[in-house]
Enzyme design. Structure first.
Site, short mmCIF file in Angstrom:
data_model
loop_
_atom_site.label_atom_id
_atom_site.label_comp_id
_atom_site.label_asym_id
_atom_site.label_seq_id
_atom_site.Cartn_x
_atom_site.Cartn_y
_atom_site.Cartn_z
N ASN A 111 -2.78 3.32 12.86
CA ASN A 111 -2.98 3.51 11.42
C ASN A 111 -4.39 3.14 10.99
OD1 ASN A 111 -0.19 4.08 11.11
ND2 ASN A 111 0.25 1.90 10.98
N HIS A 121 10.58 3.49 3.39
CA HIS A 121 10.26 2.52 4.43
C HIS A 121 11.31 1.42 4.46
CE1 HIS A 121 7.80 -0.69 6.37
NE2 HIS A 121 7.27 0.33 7.00
N GLU A 153 7.29 6.43 -2.13
CA GLU A 153 5.99 6.33 -1.45
C GLU A 153 5.15 7.55 -1.79
OE1 GLU A 153 6.97 5.56 2.78
OE2 GLU A 153 8.72 4.55 1.99
N SER A 201 5.70 7.55 5.70
CA SER A 201 5.16 7.16 7.00
C SER A 201 5.63 8.02 8.17
CB SER A 201 5.46 5.69 7.27
OG SER A 201 6.82 5.42 7.11
N ASP A 211 4.71 2.96 -3.37
CA ASP A 211 4.13 2.38 -2.17
C ASP A 211 3.05 3.34 -1.65
OD1 ASP A 211 3.60 1.69 0.49
OD2 ASP A 211 5.64 0.98 0.86
N HIS A 261 0.04 4.25 3.07
CA HIS A 261 -0.69 5.22 3.90
C HIS A 261 -1.69 6.05 3.10
CE1 HIS A 261 1.50 4.55 7.64
NE2 HIS A 261 2.58 4.40 6.87
N LYS A 277 -3.79 -0.93 7.27
CA LYS A 277 -3.91 0.45 7.78
C LYS A 277 -5.36 0.92 7.62
CE LYS A 277 0.95 0.96 7.63
NZ LYS A 277 2.09 0.75 6.76
C1 LIG Z 1 3.22 -0.20 6.91
C2 LIG Z 1 4.04 -0.04 5.70
C3 LIG Z 1 4.49 -1.14 4.97
C4 LIG Z 1 4.32 -2.54 5.48
O1 LIG Z 1 3.05 -3.02 5.33
P1 LIG Z 1 2.59 -4.23 6.27
O2 LIG Z 1 1.44 -4.81 5.54
O3 LIG Z 1 2.26 -3.64 7.58
O4 LIG Z 1 3.75 -5.17 6.35
C5 LIG Z 1 5.14 -0.92 3.78
N1 LIG Z 1 5.39 0.34 3.35
C6 LIG Z 1 5.00 1.42 4.05
C7 LIG Z 1 5.31 2.78 3.53
C8 LIG Z 1 4.34 1.27 5.25
O5 LIG Z 1 4.00 2.33 5.97
#
Ligand SMILES: *Cc1c(COP(=O)(O)O)cnc(C)c1O
Length: 390
Positions: free
Chosen positions: A52, A138, A183, A187, A212, A215, A243
């Site tokens: 990522n 997620h 989101e 992901s 969220d 990404h 990421k």
């Molecule tokens: C990676 C991810 C998370 C978690 O984030 P971290 O900081 O790695 O714990 C939360 N939501 C989504 C959509 C993700 O891809």
């Protein structure tokens, strides 16, 4: 109970996983310094299509330098949770910088995105509330919804008509609050909902809107500030530093009032040691650099366009992906796994994703692209697909 018997369930569950071909284990892959496109595995270099680190920042000297500087000045630990004595000036400055960059009233740093997602929604809801989350949310969002003990309903993936139907039905019930969670870039599928329509819908139904952008930040939107950047009507947006920002940690963007509320009520913020100085340093450096990386973003977007078009020309289904996350949908579990092995034996790391992470019959190779990938890397991958027979 005999002492052996109490462990039976572990053996049973693990062998079930093995039988299903879904047993997983950790393996050691090391990054290849500052390349951003390679990883080292068992002494061999691989082109890495599963990281990522979208802008290749995890090895950037500017991030390392700031991390080192803060270690020297502040030490290696932050000694307590944020509310006790773990808020140093650098923690506060980082939040101020986040709020300024993203043009929002306030930002609050969390230790991880998982921690933020799994604890925030519970502070916004009661047993009489309703959480509406996308079906492919997620796992951290799902955990948050379960922990909250509010009623959870999941709407079809990116299907705002289904969301609206659920909101209309909910209007007849006496929920004290409704929270919508989704989101902006998913992901596993690399797609997302129509945000303007989503905002409109949440406003019409007086629902909280949580987006969220794990990404998306760093990559999408004006100066990489996320797809919801500049849009009014999003109550909470989550970004991660782990990421595109090449570091670790997460942040939420919200109103001043909501931040004050989370600081007082959110257990995932309150009951954990603050991020250490080194991480704050890397995050701060990254935050300064990322908005300026237009050329890198352009390279990444070019890579995305090139690979998706080339895959589609070859008849590969890439679902509804519009981003740097590109699923190459293969179908059967076993074939996806065999393709992963074929790629690997030819120097490419790309992960097969199988149920229950994705729907049955939709097993895939998940490609994540970085601005550091060169055309030759993409071509190498395409050539391996061309010669692939199952
Ligand atoms: C990676 C991810 C998370 C978690 O984030 P971290 O900081 O790695 O714990 C939360 N939501 C989504 C959509 C993700 O891809």
């Amino acid at each position: 109970m005999g002492s052996d018997q109490k462990y039976d369930f572990i053996e049973k569950q693990l062998s079930k996983r093995r039988r299903q071909d879904r047993h997983r284990s950790l393996r050691v892959l090391n990054p290849v310094a500052e390349s951003g496109a390679y990883a080292e595995f068992e002494g061999k270099q691989f082109v890495n299509f599963s990281s990522n680190d979208y802008l290749g920042l995890s090895g950037d000297p500017r991030l390392k330098e700031k991390a080192n500087e803060y270690i020297e000045q502040y030490g290696t630990g932050s000694t307590a949770s944020r509310l006790i004595c773990g808020t140093y000036d650098i923690h506060q400055n980082l939040e101020t910088k986040l709020a300024n960059l993203f043009d929002v009233e306030a930002a609050l740093v969390f230790n991880t995105g998982f921690q933020a997602n799994s604890s925030i929604v519970g502070t916004l809801t009661t047993r009489n509330s309703l959480i509406l989350a996308d079906k492919r949310s997620h796992n951290s969002i799902l955990q948050g919804a379960i922990l909250s003990r509010a009623k959870l309903l999941r709407f079809s993936h990116n299907d705002l008509q289904d969301l609206e139907d659920k909101l209309v039905t909910a209007a007849d019930r006496s929920y004290d609050r409704i929270v919508i969670m989704t989101e902006s870039v998913f992901s596993m599928d690399g797609d997302g909902p129509d945000l303007d329509e989503l905002i409109d819908l949440s406003q019409r139904h007086q629902a909280f809107l949580f987006i969220d952008e794990a990404h998306a930040v760093g990559i999408w939107g004006d100066q990489g500030r996320g797809l919801s950047y500049g849009k009014e009507g999003v109550d909470l947006r989550l970004g991660t530093f782990g990421k595109a920002f090449g570091s670790f940690g997460a942040f939420v963007l919200c109103s001043r009032r909501l931040k004050e509320y989370l600081v007082n009520f959110c257990p995932g913020f309150i009951y954990t040691t603050a991020l250490p100085p080194a991480v704050i340093g890397a995050n701060e450096a990254s935050l300064e650099i990322v908005p300026m990386l237009e050329d890198e973003r352009q390279k990444l977007h070019n890579n995305v366009r090139y690979l998706r078009e080339a895959l589609n020309e070859r008849g590969y289904e890439t679902g509804s992906s519009t981003s740097q996350i590109i699923p190459v949908i293969i179908g059967s579990d076993r074939e996806a796994l065999a393709l992963q092995e074929h790629l690997e034996s030819n120097g490419i790391l790309a992960t097969a994703i199988r149920p229950p992470t994705v729907p049955r019959g939709k097993s895939r190779i998940r490609i994540t692209l970085s601005s550091r990938h060169k055309k030759t890397h993409l071509k190498q991958f395409l050539e391996l697909l061309d010669e692939w027979e199952y």
